[in-house]
Design a protein around this motif. Structure first.
Motif, PDB file in Angstrom:
ATOM      1  N   GLU A 180       0.942   5.697  -1.454  1.00  0.00           N
ATOM      2  CA  GLU A 180       0.116   6.829  -1.876  1.00  0.00           C
ATOM      3  C   GLU A 180       0.664   7.539  -3.097  1.00  0.00           C
ATOM      4  O   GLU A 180      -0.094   8.118  -3.872  1.00  0.00           O
ATOM      5  CB  GLU A 180      -0.021   7.814  -0.713  1.00  0.00           C
ATOM      6  N   GLY A 181       1.972   7.545  -3.278  1.00  0.00           N
ATOM      7  CA  GLY A 181       2.568   8.258  -4.403  1.00  0.00           C
ATOM      8  C   GLY A 181       3.981   7.783  -4.659  1.00  0.00           C
ATOM      9  O   GLY A 181       4.492   6.896  -3.969  1.00  0.00           O
TER      10      GLY A 181
ATOM     11  N   PRO B 208       0.832  -1.202   0.000  1.00  0.00           N
ATOM     12  CA  PRO B 208       0.000   0.000   0.000  1.00  0.00           C
ATOM     13  C   PRO B 208       0.868   1.255   0.000  1.00  0.00           C
ATOM     14  O   PRO B 208       1.701   1.450   0.896  1.00  0.00           O
ATOM     15  CB  PRO B 208      -0.793  -0.124   1.310  1.00  0.00           C
TER      16      PRO B 208
ATOM     17  N   THR C 230       1.691   6.564   7.788  1.00  0.00           N
ATOM     18  CA  THR C 230       2.088   6.744   6.388  1.00  0.00           C
ATOM     19  C   THR C 230       2.921   7.993   6.169  1.00  0.00           C
ATOM     20  O   THR C 230       3.729   8.046   5.245  1.00  0.00           O
ATOM     21  CB  THR C 230       0.842   6.813   5.483  1.00  0.00           C
TER      22      THR C 230
ATOM     23  N   ASN D  39       0.041  -0.740  -5.240  1.00  0.00           N
ATOM     24  CA  ASN D  39      -1.241  -1.076  -4.623  1.00  0.00           C
ATOM     25  C   ASN D  39      -1.909  -2.244  -5.342  1.00  0.00           C
ATOM     26  O   ASN D  39      -2.531  -3.103  -4.711  1.00  0.00           O
ATOM     27  CB  ASN D  39      -2.160   0.144  -4.659  1.00  0.00           C
TER      28      ASN D  39
ATOM     29  N   TYR E 100       8.826   5.496  -2.967  1.00  0.00           N
ATOM     30  CA  TYR E 100       7.371   5.639  -2.847  1.00  0.00           C
ATOM     31  C   TYR E 100       7.038   6.313  -1.511  1.00  0.00           C
ATOM     32  O   TYR E 100       7.679   6.034  -0.489  1.00  0.00           O
ATOM     33  CB  TYR E 100       6.691   4.279  -2.903  1.00  0.00           C
ATOM     34  N   THR E 101       6.017   7.164  -1.533  1.00  0.00           N
ATOM     35  CA  THR E 101       5.590   7.864  -0.332  1.00  0.00           C
ATOM     36  C   THR E 101       4.292   7.260   0.205  1.00  0.00           C
ATOM     37  O   THR E 101       3.577   6.533  -0.492  1.00  0.00           O
ATOM     38  CB  THR E 101       5.349   9.354  -0.644  1.00  0.00           C
ATOM     39  N   GLY E 102       4.000   7.578   1.464  1.00  0.00           N
ATOM     40  CA  GLY E 102       2.771   7.082   2.070  1.00  0.00           C
ATOM     41  C   GLY E 102       2.712   5.573   2.144  1.00  0.00           C
ATOM     42  O   GLY E 102       1.631   4.984   2.024  1.00  0.00           O
ATOM     43  N   TRP E 103       3.857   4.945   2.362  1.00  0.00           N
ATOM     44  CA  TRP E 103       3.857   3.490   2.470  1.00  0.00           C
ATOM     45  C   TRP E 103       3.092   3.058   3.721  1.00  0.00           C
ATOM     46  O   TRP E 103       3.275   3.599   4.801  1.00  0.00           O
ATOM     47  CB  TRP E 103       5.298   2.972   2.521  1.00  0.00           C
ATOM     48  N   GLY E 104       2.242   2.051   3.558  1.00  0.00           N
ATOM     49  CA  GLY E 104       1.399   1.583   4.644  1.00  0.00           C
ATOM     50  C   GLY E 104       2.055   0.627   5.617  1.00  0.00           C
ATOM     51  O   GLY E 104       1.378   0.062   6.472  1.00  0.00           O
TER      52      GLY E 104
ATOM     53  N   ASN F  26       2.301   0.696 -10.068  1.00  0.00           N
ATOM     54  CA  ASN F  26       1.354   0.837  -8.964  1.00  0.00           C
ATOM     55  C   ASN F  26       1.441  -0.354  -8.016  1.00  0.00           C
ATOM     56  O   ASN F  26       0.850  -1.415  -8.252  1.00  0.00           O
ATOM     57  CB  ASN F  26      -0.062   0.989  -9.497  1.00  0.00           C
TER      58      ASN F  26
ATOM     59  N   THR G   4       0.817  11.150  -7.607  1.00  0.00           N
ATOM     60  CA  THR G   4      -0.035  10.047  -7.152  1.00  0.00           C
ATOM     61  C   THR G   4      -0.613   9.290  -8.338  1.00  0.00           C
ATOM     62  O   THR G   4      -1.411   8.364  -8.154  1.00  0.00           O
ATOM     63  CB  THR G   4      -1.178  10.582  -6.267  1.00  0.00           C
TER      64      THR G   4
END
Length: 308
Positions: A181-182, A179, A251, A206, A220-224, A204, A197
């Protein structure tokens, strides 16, 4: 893997085999599991070292301290003071992956299922960092707990980052998902140029991507805080999870990097605490300023099992 210049120390527990090479950058030579289909056989979860080459990029994994990936501009400025940094790998125009991987570590076995490596680094090759680091590897049923800690020892506070750099073998059908985000886009020299994003085709995480394809060498940013690598031909899956994800900022404070070369037997999925060249990005995302005696850590739980 018995090279006398850089001997491998093995930890064997719970059907796993973990080889460490403290004299070669505190790196990992191999992480393997017993092959249930072949008595005496092993399956590589990380691409193994050949036991001879001193090139750290040929190791199974290594820690990145006190920063990860590249720093541009000949160094960085902190609180109005410029700290010069010089390139540290042949063929790379920028200092890369910190300096811990370029120094010998000391090793100790702190429990039957645990190995620990330590480093005391004082302004290696003239850089400003004065710190100590501890890597802890614990084999548990079904996987590996990997912990990297760095503690600042210098009088002047400095920005820090941590990452781990495992190489995964890739079969024709290998896929990686996480997961996110960008992603930071880049030019020809992997430095970030723009954040988006809207993922390029085949990028991708995701939805999951193939381990094969055009070059990806991007953060990658916003990694879950979780990831999944699947080898359908092996009927095997490996997952990563950050157990302190929520209390360590969620994130907003977690990043990952994919290195997918067009050729070769392996690719990388790297948990990192800051994106590429964070020292020169607005707000220095992910970097943690540590005063003397303060510490930060990265903890990854790797788990393997049969794929669905």
């Amino acid at each position: 893997m018995s090279d006398t210049t850089h001997p491998v120390t093995w930890l064997r527990h719970a059907g796993q085999h973990l080889g460490l090479v403290p004299s070669l950058g505190g790196s990992v030579a191999a992480w393997q599991i017993d092959d249930p289909q072949q008595p005496g056989g092993r399956i590589d979860l990380w691409r193994p070292w050949d036991g001879a080459t001193p090139d750290l990029y040929q190791m199974a994994s290594f820690a990145m301290v006190p920063w990860s990936n590249r720093i541009s501009g000949g160094g960085f400025t902190h609180v109005g003071r410029f700290h010069p940094m010089r390139p540290n790998r042949a063929g790379e125009p920028y200092p890369i992956h910190g300096d811990g991987w370029l120094q010998p570590w000391t090793l100790a076995q702190t429990a039957p299922d645990t190995l620990e490596m330590r480093l005391r680094s004082e302004r290696f090759q003239g850089n400003p960092y004065d710190y100590e680091s501890v890597q802890t590897f614990r084999l548990v049923q079904g996987g590996l707990d990997q912990h990297v800690l760095v503690r600042h020892r210098g009088a002047e506070p400095l920005p820090y980052g941590i990452g781990v750099h495992p190489w995964f073998p890739r079969t024709p059908a290998t896929r990686i998902s996480a997961p996110v985000e960008g992603v930071w886009l880049c030019g020809d020299d992997p430095l970030p140029t723009a954040h988006t994003t809207q993922f390029p085709e085949g990028w991708n995480l995701n939805a999951g991507i193939s381990a094969h394809g055009d070059l990806i060498d991007n953060g990658y940013t916003g990694w879950g805080g979780a990831a999944r690598i699947e080898w359908p031909e092996r009927g095997l899956v490996l997952t990563a999870r950050m157990p302190e994800f929520a209390q360590d900022g969620g994130t907003a404070k977690h990043f990952c990097l994919i290195y997918r070369p067009p050729q070769g037997p392996a690719f990388c999925f790297e948990p990192i605490t800051q994106p590429i060249d964070a020292f020169h990005l607005p707000g220095q995302p992910g970097l943690r300023v540590l005063a003397q005696g303060e510490a930060m850590a990265l903890h990854v739980q790797w788990r393997f099992g049969p794929s669905a």
